[in-house]
Design an enzyme around this catalytic site. Sequence first.
Site: not given
Length: 349
Positions: A120, A290, A310
Amino acid sequence: MVALASRIEFKMNTAFFFLVIAFSRAFSTDIPSNPLSDDFIDYINSQQSTWRAGKNFDESTPTLHIRSLLGSRTSPKAKSLKTRVHSEDVEIPESFDARENWPECEIIRVIKDQSACGSCWAVSATSVMSDRICIHSNGKKQTYVSDEDLLSCCLVCGMGCSGGDPSLAWYYWNVHGISSGGPYNSTTGCKAYSLSPCGHHAPEKIPECPENDYDTPECMEQCDPQSPLDYESDKSYGQESYTVSSEVTQIQLEIMRNGPIVGTFDVYEDFLSYKSGVYQHVVGKALAGHAVRILGWGVEKGTPYWLVANSWNENWGDKGSFKIIRGKNECGIEFAINVALPKLTKSDS
């Protein structure tokens, strides 16, 4: 008499203490233990009203796999950056969406799939790099900065699929440059993402994720065999790395003037089942950090939010995106924002 009163008070306090413990245990048993179960989702929806939960992951998905997707790490090697302060001489609109503000930059609309890898930190950074190259070139350069090149070759950033620090991605971009490259099986650019999409969401009709997740790809300082491009000459570079103040107005001005940004936040178990509305933590344990891409902001039913992309593909959440409450530093989303500007030639701008 005093001693008797003290004993009575002690017994009352003790009784109250055990009553609290009993109540706490009784209450805790009402919360389902599996955060991916229908019961847990129902419990989330019974506790709040600004967002709705639904099925994203199969109930049998191991917690270890979920944690492996959360690869944002803070490294002691991170360099201190100066904070850029924007003059507040413009009116900030109630809502703003980078996809609509720069319609010529189709790349801003892309939702990445990091696959079974804690990348990520890399895919959010390269997405913002790509967005900003397009924005600052007035749409002339539509470059997919390679997730693969940053993920596999930036050793100072961290441990590849085991996590990295997105703030160091900007330093790497500035100094070493990053080649171009599209998603898995793409022929666009120099170096495509080599990790296949896999079914860590439900329902999906793509292959299951590997049991132990993917290893970090080997750093290959060359383009894919089918690419006609030269690795070194294909690289893009950044400049002027800086941090953005956690003040809401400063974050908004940064997005308005320069494009999307990378934000990091702590993921709790309830976030995994986000479907719609404005997320704020309700229930569940913290899992890990994240990194995501913040595209803009708005207000929904009186609740201010950040609009966020996302990197768990379009099957997750609201077609791959989510909203999170704005102005409360929810889960740390407004705390650590580092970015850079692209280094362009005169012909590019």
